[in-house]
Design a protein around this motif. Structure first.
Motif, PDB file in Angstrom:
ATOM      1  N   THR A 232       0.980  -1.341  -0.022  1.00  0.00           N
ATOM      2  CA  THR A 232       0.048   0.094   0.162  1.00  0.00           C
ATOM      3  C   THR A 232       0.921   1.355   0.117  1.00  0.00           C
ATOM      4  OG1 THR A 232      -0.002   0.009   2.398  1.00  0.00           O
ATOM      5  CG2 THR A 232      -1.866  -1.167   1.369  1.00  0.00           C
ATOM      6  N   GLU A 233       2.144   1.086   0.110  1.00  0.00           N
ATOM      7  CA  GLU A 233       2.976   2.300   0.062  1.00  0.00           C
ATOM      8  C   GLU A 233       3.551   2.504  -1.406  1.00  0.00           C
ATOM      9  OE1 GLU A 233       6.964   3.762   2.755  1.00  0.00           O
ATOM     10  OE2 GLU A 233       5.957   1.892   3.012  1.00  0.00           O
ATOM     11  N   GLU A 234       3.433   3.994  -1.809  1.00  0.00           N
ATOM     12  CA  GLU A 234       3.981   4.573  -2.744  1.00  0.00           C
ATOM     13  C   GLU A 234       5.334   5.053  -2.681  1.00  0.00           C
ATOM     14  OE1 GLU A 234       2.830   7.566  -6.524  1.00  0.00           O
ATOM     15  OE2 GLU A 234       1.373   7.324  -4.805  1.00  0.00           O
ATOM     16  N   LEU A 235       6.194   4.589  -3.581  1.00  0.00           N
ATOM     17  CA  LEU A 235       7.766   4.921  -3.334  1.00  0.00           C
ATOM     18  C   LEU A 235       8.416   5.752  -4.684  1.00  0.00           C
ATOM     19  CD1 LEU A 235       9.027   1.704  -1.855  1.00  0.00           C
ATOM     20  CD2 LEU A 235       8.517   3.664  -0.603  1.00  0.00           C
ATOM     21  N   GLN A 236       8.859   6.758  -4.258  1.00  0.00           N
ATOM     22  CA  GLN A 236       9.609   7.618  -5.748  1.00  0.00           C
ATOM     23  C   GLN A 236      10.671   6.851  -6.295  1.00  0.00           C
ATOM     24  OE1 GLN A 236       8.147  10.285  -7.083  1.00  0.00           O
ATOM     25  NE2 GLN A 236       6.524   9.808  -5.789  1.00  0.00           N
TER      26      GLN A 236
END
Length: 253
Positions: A232-236
Motif C-alpha cells: 500500500t506504499e508508494e515509493l518515488q
C-alpha cells in the motif's frame, strides 16, 4: 584508554552498563549518572578540567527516554560545546535512530545490551577519539544466512526471511526492513544489502530505497515523475534509476 560516562534512569540497567564498560580493556574508567541533568553537571566539570584533566570524559553512553531532560535533548546541548564528548545512544527504542545520527552519534545500541554489541560501540568510539585501540575479546564471526536476516528487539531474536522483505529504507548507518507484517531496524548499510541481494531480485530505485521486484504491484508515471506501488506504499523512483527499473519490470516473468 577511553573515559566513559553511562547515563540511564533505571538503576539495574545503569549498573550493568557500567560493569560491561569497565570490563572492556579499551575503557580506562566508566562511571554512571542516573539522569541527564546529573550527566550535564558531570560533563561541565569534565570540560572545565580539560581533555587531560582528572574529570575528563571521552564518550557518553546515553539512554534516550528519561524523565525531564531526555537523551536527545542532552545530545543537542552537547553539540554547542567546543569539544564535546562522543555520544553512543543505548536505548530500548529503535524509532530514534535517524535523529540520533543527525546529532552525529557514534553508534546506536538497542537494549538489552549484549556484550559483543557494546564492544563494537566502544571500538567505534575509540577509533573516532583516536585513542590507542586495545583489541576487544575475540568474538566468533559467523557467515550471514543468505535466506534470513537476524533482527533483535526487546530481547527477542528473530530470523526474517529475505523473501518476505518488500523494500528497504536507508536510515543513517542503519537500514529498515519492511515486510507485510511490520518493519525491523538493522545495522547494515543499504549499499551492502544492494550488493548482497541483487541476485535475489532487489533493485535500487532511490538513494534511500531498495525494493524487491516481485513485490512491486504498479509502476506509475505522472508528469515526468516515476513511482512504484509496493503493497500500500508508494515509493518515488529517482531519474537515474527509472530506465533500469522499467527494463527490469518489462523482463520480469
Amino acid at each position: 584508554m577511553l573515559r566513559a560516562l553511562a547515563v540511564d534512569d533505571e538503576r539495574p540497567t545503569l549498573e550493568e552498563l557500567v560493569y560491561l564498560l569497565n570490563a572492556d580493556p579499551r575503557v580506562g574508567t566508566a562511571e554512571g549518572a542516573s539522569d541527564a541533568t546529573e550527566a550535564l553537571r558531570r560533563i561541565n566539570r569534565a570540560l572545565e578540567s580539560g581533555p587531560d584533566g582528572p574529570d575528563a570524559i571521552d564518550v557518553v553512553f546515553l539512554d534516550i527516554q528519561m524523565p525531564g531532560l531526555d537523551g536527545l535533548d542532552l545530545a543537542r546541548l552537547l553539540t554547542g560545546f567546543a569539544r564535546p564528548p562522543l555520544v553512543v545512544f543505548v536505548t530500548a527504542h529503535e524509532d530514534f535512530a535517524v535523529q540520533a545520527f543527525d546529532l552525529k552519534a557514534v553508534d546506536y545500541v538497542l537494549k538489552p545490551v549484549r556484550r559483543e554489541r557494546l564492544a563494537e560501540a566502544v571500538r567505534r568510539a575509540a577509533e573516532r577519539r583516536g585513542t590507542a585501540v586495545v583489541p576487544a575479546p575475540r568474538i566468533p564471526v559467523h557467515e550471514p544466512d543468505p535466506d534470513h536476516v537476524t533482527v533483535e528487539l526487546g530481547g527477542v531474536t528473530r530470523f526474517v526471511p529475505v523473501d518476505e522483505i518488500t523494500h528497504v529504507e536507508a536510515q543513517g548507518d542503519y537500514a529498515r526492513l519492511h515486510t507485510d507484517r511490520g518493519s525491523h531496524l538493522v545495522r547494515i548499510p543499504l549499499s551492502t544489502l544492494e550488493e548482497r541481494w541483487r541476485a535475489r531480485g532487489f533493485v535500487r530505485i532511490h538513494r534511500r530505497h531498495l525494493v524487491a521486484l516481485r513485490h512491486i504491484g504498479e509502476l506509475r508515471l505522472d508528469a515526468g515523475s516515476v513511482s512504484v506501488l509496493v503493497g500500500t506504499e508508494e515509493l518515488q523512483v529517482s531519474r537515474r534509476h527509472a530506465r533500469e527499473l522499467r527494463d527490469l519490470l518489462m523482463r520480469r516473468p
